[in-house]
Design a protein around this motif. Structure first.
Motif, PDB file in Angstrom:
ATOM      1  N   ASP A   1      62.978  56.262  29.235  1.00 48.16           N
ATOM      2  CA  ASP A   1      61.745  56.096  29.096  1.00 48.16           C
ATOM      3  C   ASP A   1      60.773  57.316  28.585  1.00 48.16           C
TER       4      ASP A   1
ATOM      5  N   PRO B   1      63.366  55.712  34.661  1.00 45.42           N
ATOM      6  CA  PRO B   1      64.724  55.133  34.306  1.00 45.42           C
ATOM      7  C   PRO B   1      64.930  56.121  32.857  1.00 45.42           C
TER       8      PRO B   1
ATOM      9  N   CYS C   1      69.653  64.260  36.723  1.00 43.93           N
ATOM     10  CA  CYS C   1      69.735  63.264  35.938  1.00 43.93           C
ATOM     11  C   CYS C   1      71.279  62.756  35.655  1.00 43.93           C
TER      12      CYS C   1
END
Length: 545
Positions: free
Chosen positions: A34, A31, A314
């Motif tokens: 993180d 995630p 991403c």
């Protein structure tokens, strides 16, 4: 290590599935925020930003040394003589280099020390090189990844400020740059703010480390932060060959521990342009052989390509400066601040300066390039809305027209390059076509006529510049647009308003002939023929179209 063993290790470690795509998936999997991976950048990451690599510096120094040794025989200072001098072991470069290597120096450190004998001279030289760099696409994508919460620990052996500069320029993020003990000791690595750890120092400070004797060990605090950055994490290495013990030593220690690099060491190597085979330093191959469960090698094309792949996987957002360039205009940002806080600053001189800036802002003194980009953005949105929402399309196109008017009415406009003025007139031509189309759909006949006339006027301005200029730096695309849009506008008028006069038909024929001349691949002609507004102009096509 012999050649066969080297190839065996490469075959075992470099599997086809290990490339930038796989590494991008790995980074995108956790995630956002993180941030389980730290990123280590070497000189190869900065090459496309204008910062020379060690290899480029060595090549330049070799030429300088050759000229130094042949200063009295300039007639022999040609490429053939240079290559012969490089290969001679008796009285050439190899003889000079071998003598220096007896002292345990590398070629890089030997040449650097020869041309820049003391630390201050090396500092000045490095600083002059760093000033030439500007963040490339790779650093744009990296700053997007940092802004999206994918990285916040950037370790680098480089002296440049490209990471910090890209973050601030594109995303208005101020990173913490750490390059000496006093600053490093007080920083928490678990905070959200991006940290840039300059392992070999910063050119702004007198702590550069770039010669062999300076690279044997990191400063104590720097090494401690390197360990902390990799605790319970993974490390991705890009653009770094592994040529000094100050970095390889701590990495080797971390690989032997269960507390560091738990997510592995992910080392990127670039493929050779000649045979496509990746080059891997012996020191890196040793790490891969000793720790196959923690060391993974990836073949990538370059730093920019890897960062782009990560950025896309991403799903990072584009920089605000690209979405709304006006917000990044320095004068606009200053004036917004001055207007907001001006009354709270009672000093008369400050008020006088503020008023002077506000008066200047009322004149067309803003960045014309940024204004044109904003105009292009508004027009692009307008063209997409012509059929689905003509009212909103008209509003967008009108905003683009006002921006363009500010450009062409500026005192600075006539001093701009032909390329810039061509772009501005072309955008005016295309935007006027959009205004005419939306006005017609909304039943505004007078406005339709006015915008068609404006289209032809803008096109003629652009055509005058194009006809008088043969500069090859002006791209074919810019040259094509005026003729294309002028023809489309004429078709729009012929179709919806009134038949063209004989003079107007002659103009169209001239535009079509010119378009053929500067459109050798025929793409613009094919697009033009497919244009709905051009249907009624088919009879004017030259027979050889």
């Amino acid at each position: 290590m012999d050649k066969d063993e080297r190839q065996r290790i490469m075959a075992a470690c470099l599997k086809p599935r290990y490339n930038e795509y796989n590494l991008a998936l790995k980074v995108a999997e956790p995630p956002a925020h993180d941030r389980p991976y730290a990123l280590l950048l070497g000189a190869g990451a900065s090459a496309s930003s204008g910062i020379p690599t060690a290899g480029k510096m060595i090549a330049d120094w070799r030429h300088q040394l050759f000229e130094q040794h042949h200063s009295e025989t300039s007639a022999d200072r040609n490429e053939q003589a240079y290559q012969a001098w490089l290969g001679r072991s008796d009285s050439g470069y190899l003889s000079w280099l071998n003598e220096a290597r007896r002292l345990g120096e590398t070629e890089y450190s030997t040449l650097f020390s020869h041309f820049h004998q003391d630390r201050s001279a090396r500092q000045i030289h490095i600083e002059s090189l760093m000033k030439k760099g500007f963040p490339s696409w790779g650093f744009l994508y990296l700053s997007g990844l940092i802004a999206a919460g994918r990285f916040n620990r950037i370790l680098t052996t480089n002296f440049d400020d490209l990471v910090a500069e890209a973050l601030f320029r594109f995303y208005d993020i101020k990173a913490i740059e750490l390059s000496f003990d006093a600053a490093i000791a007080s920083v928490r690595f678990d905070s959200d703010r991006p940290k840039i750890l300059k392992l070999h120092g910063d050119f702004l400070y007198d702590n550069l480390r770039n010669l062999r004797d300076e690279l044997k060990r990191l400063d104590r605090e720097m090494e401690d932060r390197l360990f902390r950055a990799c605790a319970d994490a993974g490390l991705i290495v890009v653009g770094y060959s592994g040529g000094d013990t100050s970095i390889l030593g701590p990495i080797r220690e971390m690989l032997r521990s269960d507390h560091y690099l738990r997510l592995g060491l992910h080392w990127c190597v670039t493929a050779s342009k000649s045979d496509g085979a990746p080059y891997i330093a012996d020191s890196v191959l040793h790490l891969a052989r000793e720790h196959p469960e923690k060391v993974f090698l990836y073949t990538i094309k370059n730093f920019d390509g890897l960062m782009r792949e990560m950025f896309l996987k991403c799903e990072c957002g584009l920089p605000p400066a690209f979405i709304d360039p006006h917000k990044k205009n320095l004068l606009k940002r200053f004036l917004d601040s001055a207007r907001h806080y001006g009354d709270a600053v009672p000093h008369p001189a400050t008020v006088t300066h503020q008023n002077a800036f506000i008066r200047a802002a009322a004149l067309p003194q803003e960045d014309l390039e940024l204004t044109l980009v904003a105009c292009e953005n508004e027009w692009a949105e307008a063209t997409h809305l012509v059929q689905s929402n003509p009212t909103l399309s008209l509003q967008k196109a009108e905003e683009a027209r006002l921006l363009l008017e500010r450009i062409v009415m500026s005192d600075k406009f006539l001093t701009q390059s032909d390329e810039f003025r061509l772009r501005a007139y072309n955008r005016g031509t295309g935007n006027a076509v959009t205004l005419a189309e939306t006005s017609f759909l909304l039943g505004a006949e007078a406005e339709t006529d006015r915008h068609i006339a404006s289209t032809i006027d803008f096109a003629n301005q652009a055509i005058q510049i194009e006809s008088a200029n043969s500069d090859p730096l002006i791209t074919a695309r810019i040259r094509h647009v005026a003729y294309y849009n002028a023809s489309v506008a004429s078709g729009l008028r012929d179709k919806h308003r009134a038949p063209l006069t004989a003079a107007e038909e002659n103009d169209v024929r001239a535009w079509l002939a010119a378009l053929r001349r500067i459109d050798p691949d025929g793409q613009y002609r094919r697009d033009l023929i497919a244009e709905a507004n051009f249907e009624t102009l088919r009879r004017l096509l030259p027979s050889d179209w």
